[in-house]
Design an enzyme around this catalytic site. Structure first.
Site, mmCIF file in Angstrom:
data_model
loop_
_atom_site.group_PDB
_atom_site.id
_atom_site.type_symbol
_atom_site.label_atom_id
_atom_site.label_comp_id
_atom_site.label_asym_id
_atom_site.label_seq_id
_atom_site.Cartn_x
_atom_site.Cartn_y
_atom_site.Cartn_z
ATOM 1 N N ARG A 150 -3.800 0.677 7.097
ATOM 2 C CA ARG A 150 -5.586 1.150 6.651
ATOM 3 C C ARG A 150 -5.933 0.281 5.795
ATOM 4 O O ARG A 150 -4.825 0.116 4.416
ATOM 5 C CB ARG A 150 -6.110 2.085 6.437
ATOM 6 C CG ARG A 150 -5.451 2.701 4.823
ATOM 7 C CD ARG A 150 -5.489 4.293 4.697
ATOM 8 N NE ARG A 150 -5.196 4.672 4.143
ATOM 9 C CZ ARG A 150 -5.308 6.181 3.439
ATOM 10 N NH1 ARG A 150 -6.103 6.946 4.389
ATOM 11 N NH2 ARG A 150 -5.436 6.525 2.106
ATOM 12 N N ARG A 185 -3.688 21.338 -2.335
ATOM 13 C CA ARG A 185 -2.510 21.196 -1.086
ATOM 14 C C ARG A 185 -0.975 21.914 -1.155
ATOM 15 O O ARG A 185 -0.135 21.631 -0.747
ATOM 16 C CB ARG A 185 -1.856 19.940 -1.552
ATOM 17 C CG ARG A 185 -3.048 18.912 -1.622
ATOM 18 C CD ARG A 185 -2.560 17.338 -1.843
ATOM 19 N NE ARG A 185 -3.967 16.318 -1.977
ATOM 20 C CZ ARG A 185 -4.140 15.429 -1.284
ATOM 21 N NH1 ARG A 185 -2.813 14.943 -1.226
ATOM 22 N NH2 ARG A 185 -5.209 14.391 -1.852
ATOM 23 N N ARG A 194 5.177 9.854 -0.015
ATOM 24 C CA ARG A 194 4.097 11.225 0.116
ATOM 25 C C ARG A 194 4.066 11.666 1.074
ATOM 26 O O ARG A 194 4.061 13.014 1.014
ATOM 27 C CB ARG A 194 2.752 10.519 0.286
ATOM 28 C CG ARG A 194 1.765 9.799 -0.921
ATOM 29 C CD ARG A 194 0.773 8.636 -1.066
ATOM 30 N NE ARG A 194 -0.216 9.160 -0.703
ATOM 31 C CZ ARG A 194 -0.705 8.084 0.322
ATOM 32 N NH1 ARG A 194 -0.075 6.792 0.318
ATOM 33 N NH2 ARG A 194 -2.035 7.424 0.591
ATOM 34 N N ARG A 240 -5.181 0.204 -0.580
ATOM 35 C CA ARG A 240 -4.753 1.444 -1.805
ATOM 36 C C ARG A 240 -3.469 1.152 -2.537
ATOM 37 O O ARG A 240 -2.992 0.809 -1.856
ATOM 38 C CB ARG A 240 -5.069 2.809 -1.165
ATOM 39 C CG ARG A 240 -6.188 3.379 -2.105
ATOM 40 C CD ARG A 240 -6.082 4.706 -0.920
ATOM 41 N NE ARG A 240 -5.393 5.745 -1.511
ATOM 42 C CZ ARG A 240 -5.212 6.817 -1.066
ATOM 43 N NH1 ARG A 240 -6.445 7.334 -0.377
ATOM 44 N NH2 ARG A 240 -4.340 7.912 -1.198
ATOM 45 N N LYS A 245 -9.125 13.299 7.172
ATOM 46 C CA LYS A 245 -9.868 14.359 6.963
ATOM 47 C C LYS A 245 -10.737 13.465 5.893
ATOM 48 O O LYS A 245 -12.865 14.102 6.411
ATOM 49 C CB LYS A 245 -9.530 15.214 6.219
ATOM 50 C CG LYS A 245 -8.269 14.950 5.347
ATOM 51 C CD LYS A 245 -7.062 16.274 5.099
ATOM 52 C CE LYS A 245 -6.828 15.509 3.905
ATOM 53 N NZ LYS A 245 -5.923 14.628 3.325
#
Ligand code: AMP
Length: 220
Positions: free
Chosen positions: A133, A93, A176, A165, A15
């Protein structure tokens, strides 16, 4: 013409990447609460009380609603006032948050100017994408995993350093997905479905294919 796009998807669903494309091509404004929280974390002048609330982020959990509303509502307000189309990226969320945002938004735009876009991907693909990523430390651009991208260390857009990250490590990713995976997303998707404002795209496709489907579904 839509004024608010609510982007829904598990972490790594693409997204953020799609929001960046719409921002570049159409001037839509991406409001990512994750980015706002990371900016607060990096800001030495940030409110210490607010900064304490970032602890949950490091544990893979959700940050408290009051901080989310404080950061996101101010950004939405400012951009709608400037007649910009806003894209809420990961900003909603839970159903509780969805209700609070809906109350806030309906004081500013009409119901048919809001659309929710769901990016469908499995928890397994979510895990693989997050684990591999990289993100630019300067402009926030996301570099998806590929054998070619794996070797890159410098952002091609701004020359900034590519990093993994802080919360893209195995333990936090597992947390998560447990706390923000498809099972948790389902009630939220239902909330928008019942309001008749949900569209859904296949997020497992390549970036340009997803982009096309997003634009088709939004009539762009
Ligand atoms: P993201 O960059 O969207 O993956 O968000 C990074 C982290 O910020 C999440 O794992 C959460 O800890 C926190 N976060 C971002 N948006 C929200 C939200 N709407 N509600 C609660 N926590 C959030």
């Amino acid at each position: 013409m839509k004024k608010v796009l609510i982007l829904l998807g598990v972490p790594g669903s693409g997204k953020g990447t799609q929001a960046r494309i719409l921002a570049e091509e159409l001037g839509y404004v991406q409001i990512s609460t994750g980015d706002l929280l990371r900016a607060l974390d990096a800001d030495p002048q940030g409110d210490p009380e607010d900064k304490k609330k970032l602890e949950d982020m490091r544990n893979g959990g959700l940050v408290s609603d009051d901080l989310i509303y404080k950061l996101a509502f101010a950004a939405i307000e400012k951009n709608l006032a400037q007649k910009k189309v806003v894209m809420l990226d990961g900003a909603i969320r839970t159903v509780e948050q969805a209700k609070a945002y809906q109350d806030f938004l309906l004081q500013r735009v009409s119901a048919d100017e809001i659309v929710a876009v769901k990016f469908r991907i499995s928890d397994e693909i979510s895990y693989n994408r997050l684990a591999k990523r990289k993100v630019c430390g300067s402009c926030g651009d996301i570099l998806p995993y590929s054998t070619e991208n794996e070797k890159k260390t410098i952002c091609e857009k701004c020359g900034g350093p590519l990093q993994v990250r802080e919360d893209d490590n195995e333990a936090t990713i597992r947390e998560r997905i447990k706390k923000q995976g498809n099972a948790m997303l389902a009630p939220l998707v239902e909330f928008y479905e019942q309001k008749g404002i949900l569209v859904s795209v296949n997020g497992e496709e390549k970036i340009d294919v997803v982009d096309r489907e997003v634009k088709d579904k939004l009539g762009l």
